[in-house]
Enzyme design. Structure first.
Site, PDB file in Angstrom:
ATOM      1  N   ASN A 127      43.605 -57.509  66.371  1.00  0.00           N
ATOM      2  CA  ASN A 127      43.055 -56.168  65.224  1.00  0.00           C
ATOM      3  C   ASN A 127      43.102 -57.565  64.316  1.00  0.00           C
ATOM      4  O   ASN A 127      42.334 -57.081  63.172  1.00  0.00           O
ATOM      5  CB  ASN A 127      43.917 -54.970  64.534  1.00  0.00           C
ATOM      6  CG  ASN A 127      44.965 -55.235  64.151  1.00  0.00           C
ATOM      7  OD1 ASN A 127      45.256 -56.448  64.114  1.00  0.00           O
ATOM      8  ND2 ASN A 127      45.230 -54.038  62.643  1.00  0.00           N
ATOM      9  N   ALA A 183      46.463 -40.892  74.974  1.00  0.00           N
ATOM     10  CA  ALA A 183      46.904 -41.785  75.076  1.00  0.00           C
ATOM     11  C   ALA A 183      45.532 -42.871  75.718  1.00  0.00           C
ATOM     12  O   ALA A 183      46.032 -43.210  76.972  1.00  0.00           O
ATOM     13  CB  ALA A 183      47.900 -42.177  76.486  1.00  0.00           C
ATOM     14  N   GLU A 205      54.345 -61.857  68.365  1.00  0.00           N
ATOM     15  CA  GLU A 205      54.992 -61.305  69.574  1.00  0.00           C
ATOM     16  C   GLU A 205      54.641 -60.253  69.420  1.00  0.00           C
ATOM     17  O   GLU A 205      54.315 -59.222  70.608  1.00  0.00           O
ATOM     18  CB  GLU A 205      56.405 -60.585  69.147  1.00  0.00           C
ATOM     19  CG  GLU A 205      57.255 -60.931  70.007  1.00  0.00           C
ATOM     20  CD  GLU A 205      58.701 -60.737  69.103  1.00  0.00           C
ATOM     21  OE1 GLU A 205      59.655 -59.655  70.140  1.00  0.00           O
ATOM     22  OE2 GLU A 205      58.886 -61.709  68.661  1.00  0.00           O
ATOM     23  N   LYS A 255      38.959 -56.712  70.222  1.00  0.00           N
ATOM     24  CA  LYS A 255      40.578 -56.107  70.058  1.00  0.00           C
ATOM     25  C   LYS A 255      41.492 -56.731  71.742  1.00  0.00           C
ATOM     26  O   LYS A 255      42.134 -57.693  71.124  1.00  0.00           O
ATOM     27  CB  LYS A 255      41.825 -55.000  69.851  1.00  0.00           C
ATOM     28  CG  LYS A 255      41.021 -53.892  67.898  1.00  0.00           C
ATOM     29  CD  LYS A 255      42.117 -53.011  67.961  1.00  0.00           C
ATOM     30  CE  LYS A 255      41.317 -52.210  66.719  1.00  0.00           C
ATOM     31  NZ  LYS A 255      42.969 -51.307  66.533  1.00  0.00           N
ATOM     32  N   ASP A 283      47.784 -53.485  63.740  1.00  0.00           N
ATOM     33  CA  ASP A 283      48.178 -51.019  63.307  1.00  0.00           C
ATOM     34  C   ASP A 283      49.408 -50.966  63.364  1.00  0.00           C
ATOM     35  O   ASP A 283      49.266 -49.516  62.709  1.00  0.00           O
ATOM     36  CB  ASP A 283      47.128 -50.679  65.000  1.00  0.00           C
ATOM     37  CG  ASP A 283      45.545 -50.599  64.739  1.00  0.00           C
ATOM     38  OD1 ASP A 283      45.264 -51.093  63.537  1.00  0.00           O
ATOM     39  OD2 ASP A 283      45.542 -51.422  65.908  1.00  0.00           O
TER      40      ASP A 283
END
Ligand code: NAP
Length: 275
Positions: free
Chosen positions: A85, A125, A76, A64, A100
């Site tokens: 993705n 995270a 954007e 990705k 996603d």
């Protein structure tokens, strides 16, 4: 005929072919779906193949990010997340998108949990949190607390989002419990409880601190019900796994391949009936 693919490593167990197949069958689109095991070092040669043989393809981590230098253009959304993705091939050139976070937001709304005005607690995270946390703020979340084992990674995401509604906290049962007290949505974005992963939540007592109307959202979809979700369900809390996110992000990617708006919820229902 639409020619699309999913690439990554490993890729054998990907559910993408099944989900895209069901979505495209439900709207009577003829398609050919390929699955390619592609490692970072094979990416360039796959991209040459895609330019002349495919209409588009989806990617898994770390591709990705690795694909970014090869794109002619980037949406954007994907630019904002620096993660792609979905790639659309047009006139032999590659254009990157990221579906996603929209997929996740749609899955929440579908469960009756519009993030607007909600207090949200996220465990983890990693790459996916970078995209969904920003989107949750854009969708009007009242607060987003990111708890992570490596606090620097959570701090980096907070800095990247740059909004006072987002904060980082160290991942510990005490801290999770304290933040669950005023949470509408608890999201697990760690691999804890995932099939093939060694670790799981040993202690889920923090769930008891959640208000009774809260929803527990696990981004994992294999197994369909993790220990976290089972324990939340026992307490009478609303639960959702990661399958809906996977389905919605795939349908939004199909909209990009087809250059056509789809009725997301109708297609979603058809996919669920077919897989
Ligand atoms: P990632 O970049 O590898 O990040 C994983 C995160 O989990 C990191 O913050 C890591 O903390 C934390 N973590 C790992 N092991 C832990 C442990 N034993 N205790 C506490 N924290 C731990 O992964 P990702 O791409 O963001 O994905 C996260 C999850 O979302 C995965 O389960 C993935 O399968 C799922 N996902 C689902 C979908 C979907 O469509 N449903 C899409 C994407 C991802 P450190 O920073 O301290 O290492």
């Amino acid at each position: 005929m639409l020619k699309i693919a999913v690439i990554g490593h490993p890729i054998a167990h990907s559910r993408s072919p099944q989900i895209h197949g069901a979505a495209l069958d439900s709207i009577n689109v003829e398609y050919k779906y390929e699955k390619h095991d592609v490692k970072k070092e094979d990416l360039e040669s796959f991209l040459e193949y895609a330019k002349s043989n495919l209409d588009g393809f989806n990617l898994t981590m770390p591709l990705k990010v690795d694909v970014l230098p090869y794109l002619e253009g980037i949406s954007e959304e994907a630019e904002k997340f620096r993660s792609v993705n979905t790639v659309k091939v047009k006139d032999g050139k590659l254009y990157g998108y990221n579906t996603d976070s929209d997929g996740y937001i749609q899955s929440l709304i579908n469960k009756g949990s519009d993030p607007n005005q909600k207090r949200i607690v996220i465990l983890g995270a990693g790459g996916v949190v970078r995209t969904i946390a920003k989107k949750l703020v854009e969708c009007g979340a009242e607060s987003v607390v990111i708890l992570n084992r490596t606090i620097e990674k959570a701090e980096e995401i907070v800095k990247y989002i740059g909004n006072e509604k987002v904060e980082s906290v160290e991942f510990s049962i005490e801290n999770i419990t304290a933040n669950c007290k005023a949470a509408d949505i608890l999201i697990n974005a760690t691999p804890l409880g995932m099939e093939g992963n060694d670790g799981d939540f040993e202690d889920t007592s923090f769930l008891q601190a959640l208000p009774e109307y809260a929803i527990v959202s696990d981004l994992i979809y294999a197994p369909p019900k993790t220990k976290l979700l089972k324990d939340a369900e026992k307490l009478g809390l609303k639960i959702m796994n990661g399958l809906d996110m996977l389905i919605f992000q795939a349908i939004i990617a199909d909209e990009i391949y087809l250059d056509k708006k789809l009725d997301l919820y109708e297609v979603y229902k058809s996919v669920l009936n077919r897989i």
